[in-house]
Design a protein around this motif. Structure first.
Motif, PDB file in Angstrom:
ATOM      1  N   SER A  41      39.037  35.579  45.616  1.00 47.50           N
ATOM      2  CA  SER A  41      37.906  36.494  45.850  1.00 47.50           C
ATOM      3  C   SER A  41      37.916  37.024  47.281  1.00 47.50           C
ATOM      4  O   SER A  41      37.648  38.210  47.528  1.00 47.50           O
ATOM      5  CB  SER A  41      36.582  35.772  45.582  1.00 47.50           C
ATOM      6  OG  SER A  41      36.523  35.317  44.250  1.00 47.50           O
ATOM      7  N   THR A  44      40.638  39.683  47.641  1.00 47.45           N
ATOM      8  CA  THR A  44      40.264  40.940  46.997  1.00 47.45           C
ATOM      9  C   THR A  44      39.260  41.713  47.838  1.00 47.45           C
ATOM     10  O   THR A  44      39.412  42.918  48.083  1.00 47.45           O
ATOM     11  CB  THR A  44      39.672  40.667  45.599  1.00 47.45           C
ATOM     12  OG1 THR A  44      40.655  40.014  44.793  1.00 47.45           O
ATOM     13  CG2 THR A  44      39.254  41.972  44.935  1.00 47.45           C
ATOM     14  N   GLU A  45      38.218  41.015  48.305  1.00 41.77           N
ATOM     15  CA  GLU A  45      37.162  41.695  49.060  1.00 41.77           C
ATOM     16  C   GLU A  45      37.666  42.219  50.395  1.00 41.77           C
ATOM     17  O   GLU A  45      37.259  43.305  50.847  1.00 41.77           O
ATOM     18  CB  GLU A  45      35.984  40.748  49.289  1.00 41.77           C
ATOM     19  CG  GLU A  45      34.829  41.424  50.020  1.00 41.77           C
ATOM     20  CD  GLU A  45      33.572  40.559  50.034  1.00 41.77           C
ATOM     21  OE1 GLU A  45      32.817  40.627  51.018  1.00 41.77           O
ATOM     22  OE2 GLU A  45      33.351  39.814  49.054  1.00 41.77           O
ATOM     23  N   SER A 102      34.327  40.577  58.534  1.00 42.14           N
ATOM     24  CA  SER A 102      34.484  41.726  57.640  1.00 42.14           C
ATOM     25  C   SER A 102      35.950  42.118  57.461  1.00 42.14           C
ATOM     26  O   SER A 102      36.251  43.111  56.803  1.00 42.14           O
ATOM     27  CB  SER A 102      33.711  42.925  58.196  1.00 42.14           C
ATOM     28  OG  SER A 102      34.139  43.230  59.516  1.00 42.14           O
ATOM     29  N   SER A 168      27.941  34.694  46.858  1.00 38.45           N
ATOM     30  CA  SER A 168      29.238  35.197  47.308  1.00 38.45           C
ATOM     31  C   SER A 168      29.966  34.130  48.119  1.00 38.45           C
ATOM     32  O   SER A 168      29.387  33.109  48.505  1.00 38.45           O
ATOM     33  CB  SER A 168      29.042  36.451  48.168  1.00 38.45           C
ATOM     34  OG  SER A 168      28.322  36.113  49.352  1.00 38.45           O
TER      35      SER A 168
END
Length: 450
Positions: A41, A44-45, A102, A168
């Motif tokens: 995950s 991917t993000e 980020s 998340s």
């Protein structure tokens, strides 16, 4: 309260002191395991490839490995409470930074800083336990610590899955923040003040240590990739040169960062060898078994997790029991018995065949966990108590380093076997693990005459 002049802490303070140790160790151990579950995950993000995303794990592991001994040395110099509290503070802040990242480089950098904080916690936790608990119940204290580590390791994937079901991946890190803040407050009030040697920190040894362990771990990881073997061997050769320089420098020092003064003690060096052998055996089994359970027996990922649970579960059950037993029974005898049982369990795994039932798998892994738990706590007690009290930091740091080295060596050997052997890899690795366990049992027996 200063625990240096007393035999442990009084009961109310002792409970609070161990509570903050348990909270911090739980976070440090969990964060080395739970991220694996969320890695797809995260990749991917953050738009990263799987190979790039691995640095989220590798960065943390390398930071922990290269800084354990320098921070344990700093604990001897400044006092264990200061290093522990600072490590916990850095870990908590870095956890918040991980959640805010980020981009992959930002997350990887935050994970490196988090690893430094985790090393501050793990480098002196056993040294602090030596001052928290009275000598008569030190085995129980070490056992409780081993219980925390075992439960955290076993629960990591389940906790990660539970968090990811409702939130998340950022929450894998955010949950550390309130726990870390509470632990910091308790630690400031309850942890004992310990003696500070006041000698100077050896920066040259710290750099040599970083090269030695960093190149060794990276080289061992690279052995599993057939295309990268020459580079991996070059890294291991570089690590050997750095180790040689570090040992030569350490031999001239009264309290060296690499505790060669402790390794000169036969009982200490034999206990370290025993620890490395056992963790290598465990690591090989942990790497190989999922492939066997899923590819050979056709179990799902969820079923594989459940089938492997008896090992860490029995380790968690036995850790405090063996700790209490080590206050009454020779730790050497417990070590021999535990490692022989671990060897028997791994031999049973090697011979269970392709038609093994769930019960047949479970009792074999439970036997492995029983033996590992019976051995681990008494062995850790010998490591910490065979060192002079003022060198508890060096002993604690080397104990954690030995665990990581054993796990890395076991994983590397498993990767080599998978790359070179066409079939029967799990059986071969289980036999090798059984052999390593018996070697550890022999080393444990030799401690009686040390």
């Amino acid at each position: 309260m200063n625990a240096a002049a007393t035999d442990g802490l009084p009961v109310p303070q002792r409970i609070l002191a161990f509570l903050t140790v348990a909270m911090a160790v739980t976070m440090a151990v969990l964060d080395s395991a739970i991220v694996n579950v969320a890695l797809p995950s995260i990749a991917t993000e953050l738009k990263a490839s799987p190979a790039e995303a691995i640095w989220v794990i590798t960065g943390y592991q390398l930071a922990v490995t290269v800084s354990l001994l320098p921070l344990s040395s700093l604990g001897d110099i400044m006092g264990y409470k200061r290093v522990y509290w600072a490590g916990l503070a850095v870990f908590t802040l870095a956890s918040f930074a991980c959640a805010q990242a980020s981009s992959l480089p930002a997350l990887a950098l935050a994970r490196v800083v988090q690893g430094l904080g985790g090393a501050g916690i793990m480098s002196v936790n056993i040294a602090l336990v030596r001052y928290i608990f009275p000598k008569a119940s030190l085995g129980a204290g070490v056992g409780y610590t081993a219980l925390v580590v075992a439960v955290s390791s076993a629960a990591g994937p389940s906790i990660a899955s539970a968090i990811l079901t409702v939130a998340s991946w950022q929450w894998l890190f955010l949950v550390n923040v309130p726990i870390g803040l509470i632990a910091l407050v308790i630690a400031a009030r309850a942890l004992p003040q310990t003696p500070a040697s006041g000698h100077r920190f050896d920066w040259i040894s710290a750099v040599l240590n970083a090269f030695a362990f960093g190149l060794l771990i990276a080289g061992l990881d690279g052995l599993g990739n057939t295309g990268a073997v020459p580079r991996a061997l070059a890294m291991i050769a570089g690590a050997a040169l750095a180790f040689f320089a570090l040992v030569r420098r350490s031999l001239k020092q009264p309290a060296p960062m690499l505790p060669v003064d402790l390794l000169r003690l036969p009982i200490f060096s034999l206990s370290m060898a025993t620890s490395i052998c056992s963790f290598a055996a465990q690591s090989m089994a942990y790497v190989a078994l999922p492939f066997y359970l899923q590819r050979s027996l056709g179990h799902s990922e969820a079923a594989t997790g459940l089938l492997m649970t008896p090992w860490p579960l029995m380790t968690a059950v036995m850790a405090p029991i063996s700790g209490r037993l080590s206050d009454r029974i020779s730790p050497e005898k417990l070590g021999i018995a535990g490692l022989c049982l671990l060897a028997a369990g791994l031999a049973a795994v090697a011979t269970m065949g392709a038609q093994a039932s769930s019960f047949g798998i479970a009792w074999r892994l439970a036997l492995c966990g029983f033996g590992f738990g019976l051995f681990q706590t008494p062995n850790n007690r010998i490591i910490i108590t065979s060192a002079p009290r003022e060198r508890s930091g060096g002993a604690s740091g080397l104990q954690s380093t030995g665990r990581l080295l054993g796990q890395s060596m076991g994983a590397a050997l498993a990767a080599v076997v998978f790359g070179l052997v066409a079939g029967g890899q799990t059986e071969l690795l289980a036999w090798i693990g059984a052999g390593l366990s018996l070697i550890g049992a022999v080393a444990s027996g030799l401690r009686k005459s040390a």
